[in-house]
Design an enzyme around this catalytic site. Structure first.
Site, mmCIF file in Angstrom:
data_model
loop_
_atom_site.group_PDB
_atom_site.id
_atom_site.type_symbol
_atom_site.label_atom_id
_atom_site.label_comp_id
_atom_site.label_asym_id
_atom_site.label_seq_id
_atom_site.Cartn_x
_atom_site.Cartn_y
_atom_site.Cartn_z
ATOM 1 N N ASP A 1 1.385 -1.157 0.094
ATOM 2 C CA ASP A 1 -0.054 0.387 0.332
ATOM 3 C C ASP A 1 0.630 1.186 -0.365
ATOM 4 O O ASP A 1 1.636 1.279 0.652
ATOM 5 C CB ASP A 1 -0.981 0.006 1.302
ATOM 6 C CG ASP A 1 -2.052 0.730 0.783
ATOM 7 O OD1 ASP A 1 -1.966 1.274 0.311
ATOM 8 O OD2 ASP A 1 -2.830 0.751 2.482
ATOM 9 N N ILE A 2 0.203 1.904 -0.645
ATOM 10 C CA ILE A 2 0.897 4.103 -0.816
ATOM 11 C C ILE A 2 1.588 4.186 0.525
ATOM 12 O O ILE A 2 -0.586 4.867 0.849
ATOM 13 C CB ILE A 2 0.950 3.940 -2.622
ATOM 14 C CG1 ILE A 2 1.632 3.489 -3.504
ATOM 15 C CG2 ILE A 2 1.934 5.426 -2.205
ATOM 16 C CD1 ILE A 2 0.657 3.939 -4.881
ATOM 17 N N GLU B 1 -4.474 2.762 -4.030
ATOM 18 C CA GLU B 1 -3.437 2.077 -3.938
ATOM 19 C C GLU B 1 -2.639 1.437 -3.475
ATOM 20 O O GLU B 1 -1.430 1.520 -2.768
ATOM 21 C CB GLU B 1 -2.974 4.110 -2.982
ATOM 22 C CG GLU B 1 -3.013 3.968 -1.617
ATOM 23 C CD GLU B 1 -4.264 3.796 -1.173
ATOM 24 O OE1 GLU B 1 -4.840 5.360 -0.422
ATOM 25 O OE2 GLU B 1 -5.724 3.876 -2.701
#
Length: 211
Positions: free
Chosen positions: A74-75, A118
């Site tokens: 996950d960003i 994301e």
């Protein structure tokens, strides 16, 4: 005689045209299937393709007795990134991450996918926990090395990502969904532990063993 020749020629032409149409149809169907399995923004696989591949690979484990690893990432603070830099830059970020994943999942059997928003995921057949964690760390480092400015991130001045990694053998007591759920829990652990890190654990039999 001439009439007969013309007739045969017309029939041959008709057959060739039909074959050509069939080939074109096959090609367009193949492309449609590819598109339906591809995330249009990043060019890597989409969630639908991830789910189908995971089912297939997990059932294959039953015969191969091998191991399957899952990476979820996950960003970090991506909402803040979008708020600060705008969605066009946000989309470009996602494309960059897609390229990194494509580069590192380069075996034919590996799959990199955009899991949603994301969040990204990798399926790594015939891969033990150590190899999977090593790959996750290389991806994590490469994302940091992109040096994409993120001045709204409390983690770093640059874009970073958090990772959850898990490995399992086939078990009739366990579904592919449970393996992904475990990777997701480990990803959450990475987030609450400060982000820009990799958390991992391996299923031993039907139990989970922390590494």
């Amino acid at each position: 005689d001439v009439g007969r020749f013309d007739g045969s020629f017309a029939m041959l032409t008709d057959i060739n045209q039909r074959k050509e149409m069939e080939l074109l149809l096959e090609e367009s169907n193949r492309r449609l299937t590819e598109l339906s399995n591809m995330d249009s923004l990043t060019g890597i696989a989409n969630r639908r393709c991830f789910d189908a591949t995971l089912e297939h690979e997990y059932s294959r484990l039953r015969r191969s007795k091998s191991k399957l690893s899952i990476i979820l990432l996950d960003i970090d603070h991506f909402k803040e990134y979008n708020d600060c830099y705008g969605h066009i830059m946000g989309d470009e970020c996602l494309r960059q991450i897609g390229k990194v994943l494509s580069y590192y999942t380069n075996r034919n059997v590996d799959l990199a996918a955009r899991y949603g928003g994301e969040e990204f995921a990798c399926i790594l057949p015939d891969t033990d926990i150590h190899a999977a964690v090593n790959l996750a760390e290389r991806i994590r480092q490469r994302i940091e090395d992109l040096k994409i400015d993120h001045m709204e991130s409390p983690v770093s001045g640059f874009l970073t990502a958090s990772f959850g990694v898990t490995t399992a053998r086939y078990s009739s007591e366990r579904s592919p969904t449970e393996i992904v759920a475990m990777a997701d829990k480990l990803l959450y652990k990475a987030k609450v532990s400060g982000r820009n890190r990799t958390e991992y654990a391996e299923f031993q039999g039907d139990e989970l063993a922390d590494m």
